[in-house]
Scaffold this motif. Structure first.
Motif, PDB file in Angstrom:
ATOM      1  N   ILE A  45       0.664  -1.174  -0.060  1.00  0.00           N
ATOM      2  CA  ILE A  45      -0.114  -0.088  -0.003  1.00  0.00           C
ATOM      3  C   ILE A  45       0.897   1.260   0.079  1.00  0.00           C
ATOM      4  CG2 ILE A  45      -1.512   1.310   1.556  1.00  0.00           C
ATOM      5  CD1 ILE A  45      -2.787  -1.093   2.411  1.00  0.00           C
ATOM      6  N   THR A  46       2.009   1.352   0.755  1.00  0.00           N
ATOM      7  CA  THR A  46       2.460   2.360   0.997  1.00  0.00           C
ATOM      8  C   THR A  46       3.678   2.771  -0.297  1.00  0.00           C
ATOM      9  OG1 THR A  46       4.364   1.279   2.415  1.00  0.00           O
ATOM     10  CG2 THR A  46       2.346   2.538   3.452  1.00  0.00           C
ATOM     11  N   VAL A  47       3.887   1.482  -1.012  1.00  0.00           N
ATOM     12  CA  VAL A  47       4.547   1.945  -2.201  1.00  0.00           C
ATOM     13  C   VAL A  47       4.087   2.716  -3.186  1.00  0.00           C
ATOM     14  CG1 VAL A  47       5.597   0.762  -4.076  1.00  0.00           C
ATOM     15  CG2 VAL A  47       6.361  -0.204  -1.974  1.00  0.00           C
ATOM     16  N   LEU A  48       2.733   2.511  -3.177  1.00  0.00           N
ATOM     17  CA  LEU A  48       1.747   3.064  -4.071  1.00  0.00           C
ATOM     18  C   LEU A  48       1.144   4.480  -3.689  1.00  0.00           C
ATOM     19  CD1 LEU A  48      -0.668  -0.045  -5.214  1.00  0.00           C
ATOM     20  CD2 LEU A  48       1.730   0.549  -6.228  1.00  0.00           C
ATOM     21  N   ASP A  49       1.133   4.489  -2.534  1.00  0.00           N
ATOM     22  CA  ASP A  49       0.736   5.973  -2.061  1.00  0.00           C
ATOM     23  C   ASP A  49       1.189   6.026  -0.319  1.00  0.00           C
ATOM     24  OD1 ASP A  49      -0.404   8.189  -0.882  1.00  0.00           O
ATOM     25  OD2 ASP A  49      -2.282   7.939  -1.837  1.00  0.00           O
ATOM     26  N   PRO A  50       2.265   6.961  -0.293  1.00  0.00           N
ATOM     27  CA  PRO A  50       2.769   7.036   0.990  1.00  0.00           C
ATOM     28  C   PRO A  50       1.879   7.856   2.182  1.00  0.00           C
ATOM     29  CG  PRO A  50       3.797   8.828  -0.422  1.00  0.00           C
ATOM     30  CD  PRO A  50       2.805   7.748  -1.206  1.00  0.00           C
ATOM     31  N   CYS A  51       0.647   8.252   1.606  1.00  0.00           N
ATOM     32  CA  CYS A  51      -0.223   8.896   2.634  1.00  0.00           C
ATOM     33  C   CYS A  51      -1.561   8.294   2.338  1.00  0.00           C
ATOM     34  CB  CYS A  51      -0.430  10.431   2.264  1.00  0.00           C
ATOM     35  SG  CYS A  51       1.199  11.707   2.364  1.00  0.00           S
ATOM     36  N   PRO A  52      -1.675   7.103   2.604  1.00  0.00           N
ATOM     37  CA  PRO A  52      -2.984   6.196   2.287  1.00  0.00           C
ATOM     38  C   PRO A  52      -3.900   6.450   3.538  1.00  0.00           C
ATOM     39  CG  PRO A  52      -1.492   5.019   3.092  1.00  0.00           C
ATOM     40  CD  PRO A  52      -0.717   6.083   2.983  1.00  0.00           C
ATOM     41  N   VAL A  53      -5.260   6.947   3.292  1.00  0.00           N
ATOM     42  CA  VAL A  53      -6.296   6.727   4.249  1.00  0.00           C
ATOM     43  C   VAL A  53      -7.605   6.013   3.588  1.00  0.00           C
ATOM     44  CG1 VAL A  53      -7.904   8.293   5.197  1.00  0.00           C
ATOM     45  CG2 VAL A  53      -5.755   8.901   4.920  1.00  0.00           C
ATOM     46  N   LEU A  54      -8.174   4.983   4.424  1.00  0.00           N
ATOM     47  CA  LEU A  54      -9.147   4.049   4.139  1.00  0.00           C
ATOM     48  C   LEU A  54     -10.587   5.252   4.105  1.00  0.00           C
ATOM     49  CD1 LEU A  54      -8.540   1.444   6.731  1.00  0.00           C
ATOM     50  CD2 LEU A  54      -8.802   1.139   4.402  1.00  0.00           C
ATOM     51  N   PHE A  55     -11.271   5.047   2.952  1.00  0.00           N
ATOM     52  CA  PHE A  55     -12.684   5.291   2.767  1.00  0.00           C
ATOM     53  C   PHE A  55     -13.620   4.201   2.888  1.00  0.00           C
ATOM     54  CE2 PHE A  55     -11.370   5.297  -1.502  1.00  0.00           C
ATOM     55  CZ  PHE A  55     -12.492   4.905  -2.417  1.00  0.00           C
ATOM     56  N   GLN A  56     -13.285   3.181   2.614  1.00  0.00           N
ATOM     57  CA  GLN A  56     -14.033   1.809   2.637  1.00  0.00           C
ATOM     58  C   GLN A  56     -13.132   0.858   3.550  1.00  0.00           C
ATOM     59  OE1 GLN A  56     -15.133   1.192  -1.254  1.00  0.00           O
ATOM     60  NE2 GLN A  56     -17.079   1.900  -1.014  1.00  0.00           N
ATOM     61  N   CYS A  57     -13.986   0.289   4.315  1.00  0.00           N
ATOM     62  CA  CYS A  57     -13.338  -1.027   5.063  1.00  0.00           C
ATOM     63  C   CYS A  57     -14.484  -1.738   5.801  1.00  0.00           C
ATOM     64  CB  CYS A  57     -12.330  -0.442   6.019  1.00  0.00           C
ATOM     65  SG  CYS A  57     -11.702  -1.797   7.050  1.00  0.00           S
ATOM     66  N   HIS A  58     -14.698  -2.963   5.025  1.00  0.00           N
ATOM     67  CA  HIS A  58     -15.995  -3.598   5.479  1.00  0.00           C
ATOM     68  C   HIS A  58     -15.996  -5.227   4.865  1.00  0.00           C
ATOM     69  CE1 HIS A  58     -17.517  -1.568   1.911  1.00  0.00           C
ATOM     70  NE2 HIS A  58     -17.652  -2.939   1.555  1.00  0.00           N
ATOM     71  N   CYS A  59     -16.546  -6.024   5.454  1.00  0.00           N
ATOM     72  CA  CYS A  59     -16.762  -7.416   4.720  1.00  0.00           C
ATOM     73  C   CYS A  59     -17.964  -7.569   4.338  1.00  0.00           C
ATOM     74  CB  CYS A  59     -16.319  -8.478   5.802  1.00  0.00           C
ATOM     75  SG  CYS A  59     -16.675 -10.108   5.188  1.00  0.00           S
ATOM     76  N   MET A  60     -18.195  -7.926   3.239  1.00  0.00           N
ATOM     77  CA  MET A  60     -19.957  -7.993   2.801  1.00  0.00           C
ATOM     78  C   MET A  60     -20.207  -9.308   2.454  1.00  0.00           C
ATOM     79  SD  MET A  60     -19.534  -6.136  -0.915  1.00  0.00           S
ATOM     80  CE  MET A  60     -18.138  -6.481  -1.964  1.00  0.00           C
ATOM     81  N   GLU A  61     -21.216 -10.063   2.791  1.00  0.00           N
ATOM     82  CA  GLU A  61     -21.846 -11.341   2.238  1.00  0.00           C
ATOM     83  C   GLU A  61     -22.923 -11.050   1.231  1.00  0.00           C
ATOM     84  OE1 GLU A  61     -22.445 -14.859   4.701  1.00  0.00           O
ATOM     85  OE2 GLU A  61     -24.617 -13.917   4.980  1.00  0.00           O
ATOM     86  N   ILE A  62     -22.923 -11.625   0.116  1.00  0.00           N
ATOM     87  CA  ILE A  62     -23.884 -11.484  -1.101  1.00  0.00           C
ATOM     88  C   ILE A  62     -24.781 -12.576  -1.100  1.00  0.00           C
ATOM     89  CG2 ILE A  62     -24.247 -10.674  -3.371  1.00  0.00           C
ATOM     90  CD1 ILE A  62     -21.571  -9.544  -3.225  1.00  0.00           C
ATOM     91  N   ASP A  63     -26.007 -12.795  -1.261  1.00  0.00           N
ATOM     92  CA  ASP A  63     -26.688 -14.000  -1.682  1.00  0.00           C
ATOM     93  C   ASP A  63     -27.227 -13.473  -2.993  1.00  0.00           C
ATOM     94  OD1 ASP A  63     -28.775 -15.679  -1.894  1.00  0.00           O
ATOM     95  OD2 ASP A  63     -29.543 -16.112   0.057  1.00  0.00           O
ATOM     96  N   TRP A  64     -26.694 -14.169  -4.108  1.00  0.00           N
ATOM     97  CA  TRP A  64     -27.102 -13.744  -5.361  1.00  0.00           C
ATOM     98  C   TRP A  64     -28.560 -14.161  -5.887  1.00  0.00           C
ATOM     99  CZ3 TRP A  64     -24.498 -10.180  -7.567  1.00  0.00           C
ATOM    100  CH2 TRP A  64     -22.839 -10.158  -7.268  1.00  0.00           C
ATOM    101  N   ASN A  65     -28.972 -15.023  -4.900  1.00  0.00           N
ATOM    102  CA  ASN A  65     -30.447 -15.680  -5.066  1.00  0.00           C
ATOM    103  C   ASN A  65     -31.513 -14.563  -4.416  1.00  0.00           C
ATOM    104  OD1 ASN A  65     -29.694 -18.116  -6.135  1.00  0.00           O
ATOM    105  ND2 ASN A  65     -29.234 -18.702  -4.164  1.00  0.00           N
ATOM    106  N   HIS A  66     -31.142 -13.522  -3.754  1.00  0.00           N
ATOM    107  CA  HIS A  66     -32.042 -12.738  -3.266  1.00  0.00           C
ATOM    108  C   HIS A  66     -31.890 -11.126  -3.365  1.00  0.00           C
ATOM    109  CE1 HIS A  66     -32.442 -16.565  -1.019  1.00  0.00           C
ATOM    110  NE2 HIS A  66     -33.762 -16.238  -0.880  1.00  0.00           N
ATOM    111  N   ILE A  67     -31.001 -10.748  -4.528  1.00  0.00           N
ATOM    112  CA  ILE A  67     -30.821  -9.601  -4.774  1.00  0.00           C
ATOM    113  C   ILE A  67     -31.005  -9.215  -6.330  1.00  0.00           C
ATOM    114  CG2 ILE A  67     -29.152  -9.148  -3.006  1.00  0.00           C
ATOM    115  CD1 ILE A  67     -27.013  -9.194  -5.247  1.00  0.00           C
TER     116      ILE A  67
END
Length: 288
Positions: free
Chosen positions: A76-98
């Motif tokens: 991460i720090t090779v690509l950007d020395p000043c990185p800040v999160l704006f998304q951080c989560h785990c998602m579960e998708i049930d493709w049969n119900h969306i």
């Protein structure tokens, strides 16, 4: 920002392709343990589609500290020395119900994430995301992520070379959000889990750092892990916003996998999209 030979190689590959596929970052045993910890939370939220476990919960479970390992943070720090999160989560998708994410869209789900293409950080960095599969994605129809590498400015059309990212649970990759990408729909009954991190340079507009989940994470991490606290916005929106993350790389970088460009884009015609949408409306009206 001075880079050694391996760091420069990683940066060069990213600048060329906009995609880094990492060799094994997390063991199957580790992923199984994470899923075991996540199971009761997702079970309690099964009525939500998709359902999410947020960053502060991942931190409380002890998962986040393992996700953002020294190897991953080095990349991460090779690509950007000043990185800040704006998304951080785990998602579960049930493709049969969306509702279909791809079939009824104008471009079968292909899209770029909306960001001003003219805005760059003081280091010329752009936003990127990281996916970690927590369930097996052995085939395209298992919910594989697809992306068109090295194609930041051209129009979307058929027959472009793209990468179809499949793999066992634990598969981890990083990509430039300026590229066209999509998540294929899962056609099986097994629910799909993905852990997602999205980062942008410090100092950009970022409303998420003011959310309670990010504030709580900073409170927990402050004094324990200055680097992770920085990721959650400890130096955001002040005169230290361009101060680099307090993390020193020590040569512990992830190994990269070669990219497979064997897939091709297939963009539907306007007529076929209109027909699909019409059929969808008819099906809904008839109760199908």
């Amino acid at each position: 920002m001075k880079l050694d030979k391996r760091e420069l190689s990683l940066q060069t590959m990213y600048l060329k392709h906009g995609l880094l596929a990492f060799q094994t970052m997390y063991s199957q045993k580790t992923i199984d343990r994470w899923n075991h910890l996540l199971d009761p939370i997702f079970q309690s939220r099964k009525s939500e589609e998709p359902s999410y476990v947020q960053s502060n919960e991942l931190l409380d479970l002890g998962i986040l500290n393992e996700v953002i390992s020294t190897k991953l943070l080095s990349a991460i720090t090779v690509l950007d020395p000043c990185p800040v999160l704006f998304q951080c989560h785990c998602m579960e998708i049930d493709w049969n119900h969306i509702t279909s994410n791809t079939y009824y869209s104008d471009f079968d789900g292909w899209h770029r994430d909306h960001r001003d293409p003219n805005i760059k950080s003081v280091y010329g960095c752009r936003p990127f995301s990281i996916y970690i599969y927590l369930t097996d994605v052995k085939h395209t129809s298992d919910g594989a992520f697809e992306i068109i590498p090295g194609y930041e400015t051209g129009p979307l059309e058929s027959n472009l070379n793209c990468c179809n990212l499949t793999g066992h649970k634990g598969t981890c990759f990083l990509w430039n959000r300026d590229l066209y990408h999509r998540l294929n729909e899962h056609n099986l009954s097994i629910k799909q889990r993905i852990l997602k991190l999205s980062l942008q340079t410090n100092g950009w507009a970022n409303s998420r750092v003011q959310l309670d989940e990010f504030k709580r994470a900073r409170t927990i991490l402050n004094g324990i892990s200055p680097a992770l606290s920085y990721l959650f916005g400890s130096h955001f929106n002040n005169n230290l916003s361009i101060k680099t993350i307090p993390f020193t790389r020590k040569g512990d970088l992830p190994q990269l996998k070669p990219l497979d460009y064997s897939a091709k884009t297939e963009i539907p015609s306007k007529a076929s999209i209109m027909l699909r949408k019409f059929k969808n409306k008819v099906d809904k009206a008839l109760g199908f």
